[in-house]
Design an enzyme around this catalytic site. Sequence first.
Site, mmCIF file in Angstrom:
data_model
loop_
_atom_site.group_PDB
_atom_site.id
_atom_site.type_symbol
_atom_site.label_atom_id
_atom_site.label_comp_id
_atom_site.label_asym_id
_atom_site.label_seq_id
_atom_site.Cartn_x
_atom_site.Cartn_y
_atom_site.Cartn_z
ATOM 1 N N ARG A 1 0.829 -1.212 0.000
ATOM 2 C CA ARG A 1 0.000 0.000 0.000
ATOM 3 C C ARG A 1 0.860 1.258 0.000
ATOM 4 N NH1 ARG A 1 -2.814 -4.212 1.850
ATOM 5 N NH2 ARG A 1 -5.079 -4.197 1.990
ATOM 6 N N ARG B 1 -6.036 -18.027 -9.559
ATOM 7 C CA ARG B 1 -6.844 -17.401 -8.494
ATOM 8 C C ARG B 1 -7.939 -16.502 -9.068
ATOM 9 N NH1 ARG B 1 -2.850 -15.285 -3.966
ATOM 10 N NH2 ARG B 1 -4.837 -15.029 -2.893
ATOM 11 N N SER C 1 -12.959 -9.658 2.400
ATOM 12 C CA SER C 1 -11.679 -9.560 1.708
ATOM 13 C C SER C 1 -11.171 -8.129 1.712
ATOM 14 C CB SER C 1 -11.813 -10.057 0.264
ATOM 15 O OG SER C 1 -10.671 -9.692 -0.475
ATOM 16 N N GLN D 1 -8.578 -7.285 0.241
ATOM 17 C CA GLN D 1 -8.088 -7.004 -1.114
ATOM 18 C C GLN D 1 -9.197 -6.390 -1.959
ATOM 19 O OE1 GLN D 1 -6.445 -10.647 -2.646
ATOM 20 N NE2 GLN D 1 -4.699 -10.582 -1.266
ATOM 21 N N ASP E 1 -4.257 -15.545 7.009
ATOM 22 C CA ASP E 1 -3.026 -16.158 6.484
ATOM 23 C C ASP E 1 -2.357 -17.100 7.484
ATOM 24 O OD1 ASP E 1 -3.272 -14.863 4.046
ATOM 25 O OD2 ASP E 1 -2.185 -13.089 4.738
ATOM 26 N N ARG F 1 -5.274 -23.924 0.367
ATOM 27 C CA ARG F 1 -4.615 -24.107 1.665
ATOM 28 C C ARG F 1 -5.377 -25.022 2.605
ATOM 29 N NH1 ARG F 1 -2.423 -18.107 3.086
ATOM 30 N NH2 ARG F 1 -0.660 -18.251 1.655
ATOM 31 N N ARG G 1 3.473 -19.876 2.642
ATOM 32 C CA ARG G 1 3.072 -20.124 4.038
ATOM 33 C C ARG G 1 3.040 -21.621 4.362
ATOM 34 N NH1 ARG G 1 2.547 -14.935 5.637
ATOM 35 N NH2 ARG G 1 1.437 -13.581 4.199
HETATM 36 C C1 S3P Z 1 -4.270 -8.985 2.175
HETATM 37 C C2 S3P Z 1 -5.503 -9.508 2.434
HETATM 38 C C3 S3P Z 1 -5.768 -10.944 2.616
HETATM 39 C C4 S3P Z 1 -4.488 -11.757 2.827
HETATM 40 C C5 S3P Z 1 -3.367 -11.323 1.927
HETATM 41 C C6 S3P Z 1 -3.061 -9.844 2.112
HETATM 42 C C7 S3P Z 1 -4.127 -7.533 1.971
HETATM 43 O O1 S3P Z 1 -6.461 -11.415 1.481
HETATM 44 O O2 S3P Z 1 -4.748 -13.122 2.626
HETATM 45 O O3 S3P Z 1 -2.190 -12.066 2.215
HETATM 46 O O4 S3P Z 1 -3.002 -7.019 2.024
HETATM 47 O O5 S3P Z 1 -5.163 -6.880 1.756
HETATM 48 P P1 S3P Z 1 -8.067 -11.281 1.416
HETATM 49 O O6 S3P Z 1 -8.410 -9.944 1.904
HETATM 50 O O7 S3P Z 1 -8.455 -11.474 -0.008
HETATM 51 O O8 S3P Z 1 -8.570 -12.379 2.320
#
Ligand code: S3P
Length: 446
Positions: free
Chosen positions: A33, A128, A173, A175, A325, A356, A399
């Site tokens: 970020r 993915r 999520s 992300q 994670d 996983r 991981r």
């Molecule tokens: C992350 C969010 C997580 C995590 C990833 C990093 C991030 O994924 O698994 O390693 O930096 O926003 P999700 O939000 O898709 O679960």
Amino acid sequence: MDTQAPQPFIASRPAAALQGDITVPGDKSISHRALMFGALAVGKTQISGMLEGEDVLRTAAAMQALGAQISRQDGDWLVSGRGIGGLVAPDDVLDMGNSGTAARLLTGILATHDVHAIMTGDASLRRRPMRRVIEPLRATGAVFISQPGDRLPLTIIGAREALPVTYRLPVASAQVKSAILLAGLNARGVTEIEEPDPTRDHSENMLRHFGADVMVSQHGPARHIRLVGQPELRGADVMVPGDPSSAAFPVVAGLLVPGSRFAVNGVGLNPLRTGLFDTLREMGADLTIRNARVQGGETVGDIMVEATSLRAVDVPPGRAPSMIDEYPILAVACALARGVSRLRGLAELRVKESDRLSATAAMLRAGGVLVEIEGDDLIIHGSPSPAGGGLVETHMDHRLAMSGLVFGQVTQAAMRIDDARFIETSFPGYVTLMRRLGAQINPANG
Ligand code: S3P
């Protein structure tokens, strides 16, 4: 990285306890970020403690390809940003390697820039799902052309006059949330997101730090986030704390190897990231925090670890986002705990760097542990001393490799790990650091 030869390792019981205080590399989420916000800001951003892992270096390269100036000076990273809307079309395909975070967040940025770009990744990332970001981002006016199943490679034609998105997250999520917020930076109007289960809030914190107008309100467990579009982001300094998701591996190793005692210093302790430490405490772990402080808007502290005999745990599904994670390494702790553990609601684990859920179950079974998968729950029958002697298949997943190397420290016979290359994505120097603590990890020949 998937073009190099695999790096197999053997992990076996150390003769003595683990000891010696350590620090772990910078937080991966915050590092990605900081580079992205720095590239979207006007002026200079200085990042200290940035994770120099493969995943984050992919983000740095992509932001450079989009016109930001990025350099490394005396261990810090300097970003000279282009301002919101100022990124330029890349000359070549953007290769995000193994990193879902890099790919999804960047898709958000590109959706509201008037550019045409193609994004790809390694074999793991190309499997993915990208639909989770493509679907909400279509509402900005961006056009996406993907492979069947909404996988990478993905062509992104950014919207010229982007619209803001209003969206309720169907999966927890960070992300997806962050991709929509990043897109909202260059949309005219207010972007609104509703999050039924809160996920890590580094994007919200950092947006504020760079000068954006972000409002977060809490309604029971749900959070409502509003971002006012087209702010002027100003370059800012970012101090990246140690990654709690990386600290997880030496912490669990220290709890499990009898007699161990050490500190992991300078770890980020944002409450939306610390589900593992809470769970380990429920299992009876002796974990204390010293020197808790706020550093660059994030809580940071030193974790004191002391070997403890653990009991089984029942982890509710609602805790998953705060430790998403950490399940592979938690599963190793459960394998050694007294009783039967149940880790609930792990559907999201199926779409990480590997599946996983199955891969974690397979790792424990390879070490002689009784494991079941019931729906989306993982059930682990703990035993004081699993037999070991098996092979951990890591499936391009850092991981799993790090968890397997910890597992081999506590099984009777050594565990073999098929490939440790991908550890480089998030934790450069992991094997050296674990060996310095006293872990027994050696290259396997052939
Ligand atoms: C992350 C969010 C997580 C995590 C990833 C990093 C991030 O994924 O698994 O390693 O930096 O926003 P999700 O939000 O898709 O679960």
